[in-house]
Design an enzyme around this catalytic site. Sequence first.
Site, PDB file in Angstrom:
ATOM      1  NE  ARG A   1      52.999 -25.396 -12.043  1.00 49.65           N
ATOM      2  CZ  ARG A   1      52.824 -26.137 -13.128  1.00 49.65           C
ATOM      3  NH1 ARG A   1      51.954 -25.757 -14.064  1.00 49.65           N
ATOM      4  NH2 ARG A   1      53.505 -27.257 -13.305  1.00 49.65           N
TER       5      ARG A   1
ATOM      6  CB  ILE B   1      57.987 -26.713 -12.756  1.00 48.58           C
ATOM      7  CG1 ILE B   1      57.140 -26.187 -11.584  1.00 48.58           C
ATOM      8  CG2 ILE B   1      57.241 -26.584 -14.062  1.00 48.58           C
ATOM      9  CD1 ILE B   1      56.780 -24.704 -11.725  1.00 48.58           C
ATOM     10  CB  SER B   2      56.192 -31.335  -9.589  1.00 44.39           C
ATOM     11  OG  SER B   2      57.413 -31.999  -9.365  1.00 44.39           O
ATOM     12  CD  GLN B   3      50.478 -34.167 -11.983  1.00 52.18           C
ATOM     13  OE1 GLN B   3      50.813 -35.337 -12.002  1.00 52.18           O
ATOM     14  NE2 GLN B   3      49.300 -33.767 -12.418  1.00 52.18           N
ATOM     15  N   PRO B   4      50.941 -29.368 -10.464  1.00 50.03           N
ATOM     16  CG  PRO B   4      49.887 -27.346 -10.969  1.00 50.03           C
ATOM     17  CD  PRO B   4      50.532 -28.537 -11.611  1.00 50.03           C
TER      18      PRO B   4
END
Length: 208
Positions: free
Chosen positions: A32, A58-61
């Site tokens: 990431r 960037i979206s949270q995992p």
Amino acid sequence: MVSRRVQALLDQLRAQGIKDEQVLNALAAVPREKFIDEAFEQKAWDNIALPIGQGQTISQPYMVARMTELLELTPQSRVLEIGTGSGYQTAILAHLVQHVCSVERIKGLQWQARRRLKNLDLHNVSTRHGDGWQGWQARAPFDAIIVTAAPPEIPTALMTQLDEGGILVLPVGEEHQYLKRVRRRGGEFIIDTVEAVRFVPLVKGELA
């Protein structure tokens, strides 16, 4: 062997209800930190969203894993992503299926994502600069469509580009947003509400 930071994230995702080991393996395989600004590198494996510029994130995992799991992918799935962004979600998908199509309205983000994917030897991705509301008709139909920004309502073009049995996963709404899963079955669309979410808006049109 994954690092302690990666393992800690995977354990957290399992605790949050992520069950698909293939999805978790893909998250572990994609670095990431390669998809964010160096200033945020220490937070790369934290379970949080991070800015990537141009008003995008960037979206949270957890959300990446949740949405990917909801797609019910197989290696043969024909996948369309709306909102390439940093390319992180794209890379996760590329580890799970034979080929990914991805549309990004911001030209600069598209080119950055293409470079990152190439640097990671992920060559099973086709990207296109265009209006995500319109999908990618020339490559349709798709078994799975994932949208990484929130339209106020489900775009009709994306629903019609689903193949029979296909699944569309996307956040929907303006002030209040909910993650939706749409399944095409027998000429009908079955829509389920999954959970409350917060995404940047899916803007119409394209930017140079």
